[in-house]
Design a protein around this motif. Structure first.
Motif, PDB file in Angstrom:
ATOM      1  N   GLU A 128     -16.719  52.791  28.742  1.00 45.21           N
ATOM      2  CA  GLU A 128     -17.420  53.759  29.586  1.00 45.21           C
ATOM      3  C   GLU A 128     -18.748  53.188  30.072  1.00 45.21           C
ATOM      4  O   GLU A 128     -19.122  53.354  31.239  1.00 45.21           O
ATOM      5  N   TYR A 129     -19.466  52.519  29.185  1.00 38.98           N
ATOM      6  CA  TYR A 129     -20.756  51.932  29.580  1.00 38.98           C
ATOM      7  C   TYR A 129     -20.544  50.787  30.572  1.00 38.98           C
ATOM      8  O   TYR A 129     -21.367  50.594  31.475  1.00 38.98           O
ATOM      9  N   LEU A 130     -19.450  50.054  30.411  1.00 38.42           N
ATOM     10  CA  LEU A 130     -19.139  48.977  31.342  1.00 38.42           C
ATOM     11  C   LEU A 130     -18.991  49.531  32.762  1.00 38.42           C
ATOM     12  O   LEU A 130     -19.522  48.962  33.724  1.00 38.42           O
ATOM     13  N   TRP A 131     -18.269  50.641  32.900  1.00 39.81           N
ATOM     14  CA  TRP A 131     -18.129  51.264  34.224  1.00 39.81           C
ATOM     15  C   TRP A 131     -19.487  51.751  34.735  1.00 39.81           C
ATOM     16  O   TRP A 131     -19.801  51.608  35.928  1.00 39.81           O
ATOM     17  N   LEU A 132     -20.282  52.309  33.836  1.00 35.31           N
ATOM     18  CA  LEU A 132     -21.599  52.803  34.238  1.00 35.31           C
ATOM     19  C   LEU A 132     -22.480  51.652  34.731  1.00 35.31           C
ATOM     20  O   LEU A 132     -23.234  51.809  35.707  1.00 35.31           O
ATOM     21  N   MET A 133     -22.394  50.506  34.071  1.00 34.78           N
ATOM     22  CA  MET A 133     -23.158  49.332  34.515  1.00 34.78           C
ATOM     23  C   MET A 133     -22.803  48.972  35.951  1.00 34.78           C
ATOM     24  O   MET A 133     -23.683  48.678  36.776  1.00 34.78           O
ATOM     25  N   HIS A 134     -21.516  48.994  36.265  1.00 35.35           N
ATOM     26  CA  HIS A 134     -21.103  48.650  37.621  1.00 35.35           C
ATOM     27  C   HIS A 134     -21.560  49.715  38.618  1.00 35.35           C
ATOM     28  O   HIS A 134     -21.950  49.390  39.750  1.00 35.35           O
ATOM     29  N   GLN A 135     -21.504  50.969  38.212  1.00 35.41           N
ATOM     30  CA  GLN A 135     -21.969  52.027  39.103  1.00 35.41           C
ATOM     31  C   GLN A 135     -23.454  51.863  39.431  1.00 35.41           C
ATOM     32  O   GLN A 135     -23.873  52.074  40.575  1.00 35.41           O
ATOM     33  N   LYS A 136     -24.233  51.457  38.436  1.00 39.21           N
ATOM     34  CA  LYS A 136     -25.683  51.358  38.618  1.00 39.21           C
ATOM     35  C   LYS A 136     -26.132  50.005  39.197  1.00 39.21           C
ATOM     36  O   LYS A 136     -27.134  49.948  39.924  1.00 39.21           O
ATOM     37  N   LEU A 137     -25.416  48.925  38.882  1.00 42.60           N
ATOM     38  CA  LEU A 137     -25.938  47.588  39.161  1.00 42.60           C
ATOM     39  C   LEU A 137     -25.203  46.825  40.253  1.00 42.60           C
ATOM     40  O   LEU A 137     -25.681  45.777  40.691  1.00 42.60           O
ATOM     41  N   LEU A 138     -24.042  47.291  40.708  1.00 43.20           N
ATOM     42  CA  LEU A 138     -23.312  46.562  41.739  1.00 43.20           C
ATOM     43  C   LEU A 138     -23.974  46.788  43.096  1.00 43.20           C
ATOM     44  O   LEU A 138     -24.243  47.930  43.491  1.00 43.20           O
ATOM     45  N   ALA A 139     -24.219  45.701  43.819  1.00 39.38           N
ATOM     46  CA  ALA A 139     -24.834  45.779  45.141  1.00 39.38           C
ATOM     47  C   ALA A 139     -23.925  46.548  46.106  1.00 39.38           C
ATOM     48  O   ALA A 139     -22.710  46.658  45.872  1.00 39.38           O
ATOM     49  N   PRO A 140     -24.465  47.083  47.198  1.00 41.20           N
ATOM     50  CA  PRO A 140     -23.646  47.863  48.142  1.00 41.20           C
ATOM     51  C   PRO A 140     -22.389  47.142  48.615  1.00 41.20           C
ATOM     52  O   PRO A 140     -21.340  47.759  48.753  1.00 41.20           O
ATOM     53  N   GLN A 141     -22.490  45.838  48.875  1.00 39.45           N
ATOM     54  CA  GLN A 141     -21.319  45.050  49.272  1.00 39.45           C
ATOM     55  C   GLN A 141     -20.850  44.157  48.118  1.00 39.45           C
ATOM     56  O   GLN A 141     -20.157  43.165  48.322  1.00 39.45           O
ATOM     57  N   GLY A 142     -21.249  44.536  46.899  1.00 35.31           N
ATOM     58  CA  GLY A 142     -20.917  43.734  45.724  1.00 35.31           C
ATOM     59  C   GLY A 142     -19.452  43.804  45.351  1.00 35.31           C
ATOM     60  O   GLY A 142     -18.737  44.741  45.697  1.00 35.31           O
ATOM     61  N   ILE A 143     -19.027  42.794  44.594  1.00 37.43           N
ATOM     62  CA  ILE A 143     -17.643  42.682  44.161  1.00 37.43           C
ATOM     63  C   ILE A 143     -17.585  42.688  42.641  1.00 37.43           C
ATOM     64  O   ILE A 143     -18.285  41.919  41.977  1.00 37.43           O
ATOM     65  N   MET A 144     -16.739  43.542  42.109  1.00 40.27           N
ATOM     66  CA  MET A 144     -16.502  43.628  40.664  1.00 40.27           C
ATOM     67  C   MET A 144     -15.155  42.991  40.353  1.00 40.27           C
ATOM     68  O   MET A 144     -14.141  43.330  40.962  1.00 40.27           O
ATOM     69  N   TYR A 145     -15.150  42.062  39.393  1.00 41.43           N
ATOM     70  CA  TYR A 145     -13.909  41.434  38.912  1.00 41.43           C
ATOM     71  C   TYR A 145     -13.630  41.978  37.520  1.00 41.43           C
ATOM     72  O   TYR A 145     -14.495  41.940  36.642  1.00 41.43           O
ATOM     73  N   LEU A 146     -12.421  42.490  37.317  1.00 44.23           N
ATOM     74  CA  LEU A 146     -12.036  43.052  36.021  1.00 44.23           C
ATOM     75  C   LEU A 146     -10.608  42.635  35.694  1.00 44.23           C
ATOM     76  O   LEU A 146      -9.685  42.895  36.468  1.00 44.23           O
ATOM     77  N   SER A 147     -10.422  41.985  34.553  1.00 47.61           N
ATOM     78  CA  SER A 147      -9.065  41.670  34.095  1.00 47.61           C
ATOM     79  C   SER A 147      -8.740  42.561  32.903  1.00 47.61           C
ATOM     80  O   SER A 147      -9.614  42.890  32.103  1.00 47.61           O
ATOM     81  N   TYR A 148      -7.449  42.931  32.781  1.00 47.24           N
ATOM     82  CA  TYR A 148      -7.075  43.902  31.749  1.00 47.24           C
ATOM     83  C   TYR A 148      -5.562  43.884  31.546  1.00 47.24           C
ATOM     84  O   TYR A 148      -4.794  43.477  32.431  1.00 47.24           O
ATOM     85  N   ASN A 149      -5.138  44.320  30.384  1.00 46.17           N
ATOM     86  CA  ASN A 149      -3.710  44.444  30.060  1.00 46.17           C
ATOM     87  C   ASN A 149      -3.136  45.711  30.684  1.00 46.17           C
ATOM     88  O   ASN A 149      -3.797  46.752  30.692  1.00 46.17           O
ATOM     89  N   VAL A 150      -1.924  45.600  31.193  1.00 47.72           N
ATOM     90  CA  VAL A 150      -1.301  46.762  31.816  1.00 47.72           C
ATOM     91  C   VAL A 150       0.121  46.985  31.312  1.00 47.72           C
ATOM     92  O   VAL A 150       0.810  46.060  30.880  1.00 47.72           O
ATOM     93  N   TYR A 151       0.520  48.231  31.384  1.00 50.52           N
ATOM     94  CA  TYR A 151       1.907  48.622  31.196  1.00 50.52           C
ATOM     95  C   TYR A 151       2.605  48.600  32.555  1.00 50.52           C
ATOM     96  O   TYR A 151       1.938  48.693  33.587  1.00 50.52           O
ATOM     97  N   PRO A 152       3.916  48.414  32.584  1.00 52.74           N
ATOM     98  CA  PRO A 152       4.859  48.476  31.459  1.00 52.74           C
ATOM     99  C   PRO A 152       5.042  47.153  30.727  1.00 52.74           C
ATOM    100  O   PRO A 152       5.627  47.129  29.651  1.00 52.74           O
ATOM    101  N   GLY A 153       4.578  46.033  31.297  1.00 46.57           N
ATOM    102  CA  GLY A 153       4.854  44.734  30.689  1.00 46.57           C
ATOM    103  C   GLY A 153       4.321  44.587  29.288  1.00 46.57           C
ATOM    104  O   GLY A 153       4.886  43.854  28.474  1.00 46.57           O
TER     105      GLY A 153
END
Length: 505
Positions: A128-153
């Protein structure tokens, strides 16, 4: 968090560069989808969960006018990275050891924010704090890179994870746990092999774990107390809560359906007309995807999810594909081109054939479209073939990019595509060699593993020796029948060029 910190302090996570996290790659993907991200040469870049900052430092060396910040919970890893920063004299890198939930939300905005291999393995409050950091700190034209495990694989991997956790729960040390996990996987694999068709998919997963994953990855990823895959639509919904929207996958090929049968492609296109995000979710279902590397940006940015030719042709292009069969330039004879990842295309258009051939012959050089056209026209002129229809060349470049036959970058990399008069590897690579590392970061931000002979040779490539002096150098080389010492060194130099090792002059 103290338990997590202890795990990483006791058993460090191996750190390597990730080409997808490079700001030039991120800027390229964003520009192709209609955004105007910051110039990577003058940007602010944050890597969350940077370990020893290997990835971040490798990038920072090439962009002295940009600011790079890395944060990680493991103090030992940050201390290791800081030693490298100090040795290299980098003034544009700040490394922070600490809990990311203590990172100040009133810091200056970041143009690029990267979290690789982190999201699925941290507790819910930290996510939750990670998302909040991006909400507060990402520049207007900024890019967020996030890797994560997904289903169904991940359901199949989760099954193996739970069996491994049951088997290793009685063991205390990380080394014992990893050793026992590997032993159990071999035991399970042998049992499934005796059952004919039973467990074929499980055996593929076991092979991946046993032969393509490092011990530190198994310990921190598969045996971690926290490992929570999600469905893609759940991650997108979470992003929306923090005024962020899905931009694209970090690799364009991951969002395409070109390798499915035509009826499946058509059905996915029909889904896309209603919702691009829904199409992405169904791709996960069809591919049984278990891992994503996604890009996000702020709400309010207008995204074009399709690659427009007018944006693509502003890029620089390179290809390490190969052509098959006899090379002919006429319109009637198709030229078949195959990439290392088995992507293929057949071209009849002479200008397109000549352009692709030019890139393949000069890899790792990156070409502008104007340079490609000029070179291709000259090549065709020597064959008495008329170069025509530049728009068809543009369409070919788009198709080749979309299927993975060429790479595109918004900034030309500082890489030599022919041997410099005095071959020179980067100061960063020399530092890696001094630490006894065998996996080095090349000029395209890709890890390359070298054997002893190449390492001995690379140590001589400090920019003080000419090609002749390098060839005359008294170093031991492996036995190669029918090749002289000079021929061996010439072959090694040619190989190093294709591995994108040398800086451009």
């Amino acid at each position: 968090m103290s338990d997590i910190k202890q795990q990483y302090e006791t058993f460090p996570y191996d750190s390597y560069p990730f080409a997808q996290t490079h700001p030039v790659h991120l800027a390229t993907r964003a520009r192709l989808h209609g955004l105007t991200p910051a110039d990577p040469r003058k940007c602010r870049y944050l890597e969350i969960g940077c370990s020893n900052a290997r990835n971040l430092i490798d990038i920072a060396c090439g962009f002295p006018e940009s600011e790079f910040v890395g944060i990680d919970l493991a103090e030992n890893a940050i201390a290791e990275g800081q030693k490298v920063v100090d040795r290299l004299g980098l003034k544009n890198v700040q490394l922070i050891a600490g809990d990311l939930t203590h990172y100040p939300l009133d810091d200056a905005p970041f143009d690029y924010m990267v979290s690789h291999g982190l999201y699925s393995w941290i507790p819910t409050p930290v996510r939750e704090y990670l998302w909040l950091m991006h909400q507060k700190l990402l520049a207007p034209q900024g890019i967020m890179y996030l890797s994560y495990n997904v289903y169904p694989g991940c359901y199949l991997r989760r099954m193996l994870r739970e069996m491994m956790l049951f088997h290793v729960h009685q063991y205390e040390s990380p080394r014992e746990k990893v050793g026992q996990a590997n032993a159990f996987l071999r035991f399970l694999n042998d049992a499934l092999a005796s059952q004919k068709d039973v467990g074929l998919d499980a055996r593929k997963e076991i092979d991946e774990l046993l032969h393509h994953r490092r011990d530190s990855s198994i310990y921190h990823d598969d045996l971690s107390p926290n490992n929570e895959p999600m469905y893609f639509h759940q991650v997108v919904a979470k992003a929306n809560q923090f005024q962020l929207q899905f931009l694209s996958e970090a690799t364009f090929l991951d969002s395409t359906s070109i390798y499915f049968p035509e009826p499946i492609q058509q059905h996915l296109q029909n889904i896309e007309t209603t919702s691009y995000l829904m199409k992405e979710q169904y791709l996960d279902f069809l591919k049984l995807r278990r891992f994503r590397s996604s890009l996000f940006c702020r709400h309010g940015n207008k995204i074009d999810h399709h690659i427009a030719i007018d944006r693509l042709v502003t890029m620089f292009f390179s290809s390490n594909a190969q052509h098959e069969g006899e090379l002919k330039w006429d319109k009637e004879t198709a030229l078949r081109i195959v990439s290392p990842n088995s992507a293929t295309i057949s071209l009849n258009h002479p200008l397109s054939k000549a352009a692709m051939y030019s890139m393949m012959q000069t890899f790792p050089r990156y070409w502008s479209v104007a340079e490609l056209r000029t070179h291709a026209e000259e090549l065709l002129k020597t064959q008495g073939v008329l170069a025509e229809d530049e728009q068809e060349l543009h369409r070919t470049l788009k198709t080749c990019y979309e299927v993975g036959l060429l790479d595109a970058k918004c900034i030309k990399p500082n890489v030599a595509s022919q041997l410099p008069s005095r071959p020179k590897i980067s100061a960063n690579m020399r530092d890696q060699l001094s630490r006894g590392e065998t996996v080095l970061t090349n000029q395209l931000h890709i890890p390359v593993e070298f054997d002893k002979y190449m390492i001995d040779f690379l140590l001589l490539c400090d920019g003080t020796r000419t090609r002749r002096e390098l060839i005359d150098a008294p170093i031991t080389l492996p036995d190669l029948e029918n090749f002289s010492h000079e021929e061996k060194l010439e072959r090694m130099l040619s190989k190093l060029i294709t591995l994108a090792i040398f800086e451009a002059e």
